[in-house]
Every structure is written in C-alpha cells, then in structure tokens.
Motif scaffolding. Structure first.
Motif, PDB file in Angstrom:
ATOM      1  N   GLU A  18       0.834  -1.204   0.000  1.00 37.11           N
ATOM      2  CA  GLU A  18       0.000   0.000   0.000  1.00 37.11           C
ATOM      3  C   GLU A  18       0.872   1.259   0.000  1.00 37.11           C
ATOM      4  O   GLU A  18       0.569   2.220  -0.715  1.00 37.11           O
ATOM      5  CB  GLU A  18      -0.923   0.007   1.219  1.00 37.11           C
ATOM      6  CG  GLU A  18      -2.011  -1.038   1.156  1.00 37.11           C
ATOM      7  CD  GLU A  18      -2.735  -1.217   2.468  1.00 37.11           C
ATOM      8  OE1 GLU A  18      -3.920  -1.609   2.431  1.00 37.11           O
ATOM      9  OE2 GLU A  18      -2.144  -0.979   3.537  1.00 37.11           O
ATOM     10  N   THR A  19       1.937   1.242   0.773  1.00 34.99           N
ATOM     11  CA  THR A  19       2.852   2.382   0.813  1.00 34.99           C
ATOM     12  C   THR A  19       3.464   2.624  -0.556  1.00 34.99           C
ATOM     13  O   THR A  19       3.532   3.761  -1.026  1.00 34.99           O
ATOM     14  CB  THR A  19       3.965   2.149   1.858  1.00 34.99           C
ATOM     15  OG1 THR A  19       3.355   1.954   3.134  1.00 34.99           O
ATOM     16  CG2 THR A  19       4.907   3.328   1.930  1.00 34.99           C
ATOM     17  N   ALA A  24       1.624   7.364  -6.645  1.00 39.25           N
ATOM     18  CA  ALA A  24       0.632   8.403  -6.933  1.00 39.25           C
ATOM     19  C   ALA A  24       1.129   9.766  -6.485  1.00 39.25           C
ATOM     20  O   ALA A  24       0.952  10.765  -7.194  1.00 39.25           O
ATOM     21  CB  ALA A  24      -0.693   8.067  -6.259  1.00 39.25           C
ATOM     22  N   ILE A  25       1.763   9.831  -5.322  1.00 37.64           N
ATOM     23  CA  ILE A  25       2.287  11.101  -4.813  1.00 37.64           C
ATOM     24  C   ILE A  25       3.355  11.648  -5.749  1.00 37.64           C
ATOM     25  O   ILE A  25       3.366  12.844  -6.058  1.00 37.64           O
ATOM     26  CB  ILE A  25       2.818  10.924  -3.373  1.00 37.64           C
ATOM     27  CG1 ILE A  25       1.643  10.681  -2.423  1.00 37.64           C
ATOM     28  CG2 ILE A  25       3.636  12.129  -2.936  1.00 37.64           C
ATOM     29  CD1 ILE A  25       2.051  10.182  -1.061  1.00 37.64           C
ATOM     30  N   ASP A  30      -2.990   0.946 -10.004  1.00 38.65           N
ATOM     31  CA  ASP A  30      -2.528   0.744  -8.628  1.00 38.65           C
ATOM     32  C   ASP A  30      -3.655   0.811  -7.602  1.00 38.65           C
ATOM     33  O   ASP A  30      -3.444   0.522  -6.428  1.00 38.65           O
ATOM     34  CB  ASP A  30      -1.459   1.782  -8.260  1.00 38.65           C
ATOM     35  CG  ASP A  30      -0.087   1.416  -8.788  1.00 38.65           C
ATOM     36  OD1 ASP A  30       0.166   0.212  -8.983  1.00 38.65           O
ATOM     37  OD2 ASP A  30       0.735   2.324  -8.981  1.00 38.65           O
ATOM     38  N   GLY A  31      -4.858   1.205  -8.022  1.00 40.27           N
ATOM     39  CA  GLY A  31      -5.979   1.289  -7.092  1.00 40.27           C
ATOM     40  C   GLY A  31      -5.797   2.376  -6.051  1.00 40.27           C
ATOM     41  O   GLY A  31      -6.030   2.161  -4.871  1.00 40.27           O
ATOM     42  N   VAL A  32      -5.363   3.556  -6.502  1.00 41.48           N
ATOM     43  CA  VAL A  32      -5.103   4.678  -5.605  1.00 41.48           C
ATOM     44  C   VAL A  32      -5.918   5.879  -6.074  1.00 41.48           C
ATOM     45  O   VAL A  32      -6.072   6.113  -7.268  1.00 41.48           O
ATOM     46  CB  VAL A  32      -3.602   5.031  -5.607  1.00 41.48           C
ATOM     47  CG1 VAL A  32      -3.331   6.305  -4.846  1.00 41.48           C
ATOM     48  CG2 VAL A  32      -2.786   3.889  -5.019  1.00 41.48           C
ATOM     49  N   ARG A  33      -6.415   6.629  -5.107  1.00 35.02           N
ATOM     50  CA  ARG A  33      -7.128   7.866  -5.422  1.00 35.02           C
ATOM     51  C   ARG A  33      -6.589   8.966  -4.538  1.00 35.02           C
ATOM     52  O   ARG A  33      -6.314   8.747  -3.354  1.00 35.02           O
ATOM     53  CB  ARG A  33      -8.613   7.703  -5.182  1.00 35.02           C
ATOM     54  CG  ARG A  33      -9.393   8.928  -5.600  1.00 35.02           C
ATOM     55  CD  ARG A  33     -10.852   8.656  -5.612  1.00 35.02           C
ATOM     56  NE  ARG A  33     -11.563   9.817  -6.121  1.00 35.02           N
ATOM     57  CZ  ARG A  33     -12.835   9.994  -5.972  1.00 35.02           C
ATOM     58  NH1 ARG A  33     -13.560   9.094  -5.351  1.00 35.02           N
ATOM     59  NH2 ARG A  33     -13.414  11.068  -6.442  1.00 35.02           N
ATOM     60  N   ALA A  57      -4.870  11.006   0.204  1.00 36.63           N
ATOM     61  CA  ALA A  57      -4.803   9.882  -0.725  1.00 36.63           C
ATOM     62  C   ALA A  57      -5.137   8.594   0.005  1.00 36.63           C
ATOM     63  O   ALA A  57      -4.907   8.476   1.203  1.00 36.63           O
ATOM     64  CB  ALA A  57      -3.408   9.785  -1.333  1.00 36.63           C
ATOM     65  N   TYR A  58      -5.671   7.630  -0.745  1.00 35.08           N
ATOM     66  CA  TYR A  58      -5.936   6.326  -0.141  1.00 35.08           C
ATOM     67  C   TYR A  58      -5.754   5.222  -1.160  1.00 35.08           C
ATOM     68  O   TYR A  58      -5.918   5.433  -2.358  1.00 35.08           O
ATOM     69  CB  TYR A  58      -7.316   6.275   0.504  1.00 35.08           C
ATOM     70  CG  TYR A  58      -8.481   6.388  -0.455  1.00 35.08           C
ATOM     71  CD1 TYR A  58      -9.052   5.252  -1.018  1.00 35.08           C
ATOM     72  CD2 TYR A  58      -9.019   7.627  -0.783  1.00 35.08           C
ATOM     73  CE1 TYR A  58     -10.132   5.353  -1.885  1.00 35.08           C
ATOM     74  CE2 TYR A  58     -10.093   7.730  -1.646  1.00 35.08           C
ATOM     75  CZ  TYR A  58     -10.642   6.603  -2.182  1.00 35.08           C
ATOM     76  OH  TYR A  58     -11.698   6.708  -3.046  1.00 35.08           O
ATOM     77  N   ALA A  59      -5.371   4.064  -0.652  1.00 37.64           N
ATOM     78  CA  ALA A  59      -5.236   2.869  -1.485  1.00 37.64           C
ATOM     79  C   ALA A  59      -6.513   2.057  -1.344  1.00 37.64           C
ATOM     80  O   ALA A  59      -6.947   1.777  -0.228  1.00 37.64           O
ATOM     81  CB  ALA A  59      -4.022   2.059  -1.039  1.00 37.64           C
ATOM     82  N   GLU A  60      -7.102   1.719  -2.457  1.00 37.84           N
ATOM     83  CA  GLU A  60      -8.321   0.912  -2.427  1.00 37.84           C
ATOM     84  C   GLU A  60      -7.956  -0.545  -2.196  1.00 37.84           C
ATOM     85  O   GLU A  60      -6.872  -0.987  -2.567  1.00 37.84           O
ATOM     86  CB  GLU A  60      -9.079   1.087  -3.736  1.00 37.84           C
ATOM     87  CG  GLU A  60      -9.531   2.517  -3.951  1.00 37.84           C
ATOM     88  CD  GLU A  60     -10.152   2.767  -5.305  1.00 37.84           C
ATOM     89  OE1 GLU A  60      -9.860   2.003  -6.243  1.00 37.84           O
ATOM     90  OE2 GLU A  60     -10.906   3.744  -5.424  1.00 37.84           O
TER      91      GLU A  60
END
Length: 72
Positions: A16-17, A23-24, A50-53, A68-71
């Motif tokens: 997840e990191t 994304a960052i 990557d499933g990130v928003r 930000a979050y990981a789905e």
C-alpha cells in the motif's frame, strides 16, 4: 505531515505504501494530472492500475495538500 497521517501511515502494508508513493510522485511531477472537481479548487486523481485515489489542492506557490488512499 500531521500526526493523524503519520499514525495511518504506520498501519499501511509495504504494498500500500508503494502504491501511494507512486501516486504522490505522479502528482508532484505533474500537478495538473488530476481532473478539476467542479466548483472547487480541488483536483481528483485516480490510478486504476494501482488502485489509488488522491484529492489534492495546489497552492499558488505549488505546494500540494493531498488526501490519498489505497483501495482494497
């Protein structure tokens, strides 16, 4: 970072990191990457691979404030 964010970061898995880091970096390299949220100064970036928003705001000095979050 603020303390609540640091607490949440400690709970993330290595995968997840890594996904959030990608994304960052993408947003920091190209702050206009996301789409404008209508009626706001916010931008919305989603990485479906990557499933990130990330929802973020870019200041006039190009400082980026991001949530930000990981789905799953």
């Amino acid at each position: 970072m603020v303390e609540p964010a640091l607490t949440q970061l400690r709970k993330l898995t290595a995968n997840e990191t890594h996904r959030l880091d990608r994304a960052i970096v993408a947003v920091s390299v190209n702050p206009e990457l996301g789409t404008q949220v209508p009626g706001t100064l916010l931008r919305d970036y989603a990485d479906d691979i990557d499933g990130v928003r990330a929802i973020y705001y870019v200041t006039a000095l190009l400082t980026i404030t991001m949530v930000a979050y990981a789905e799953a």
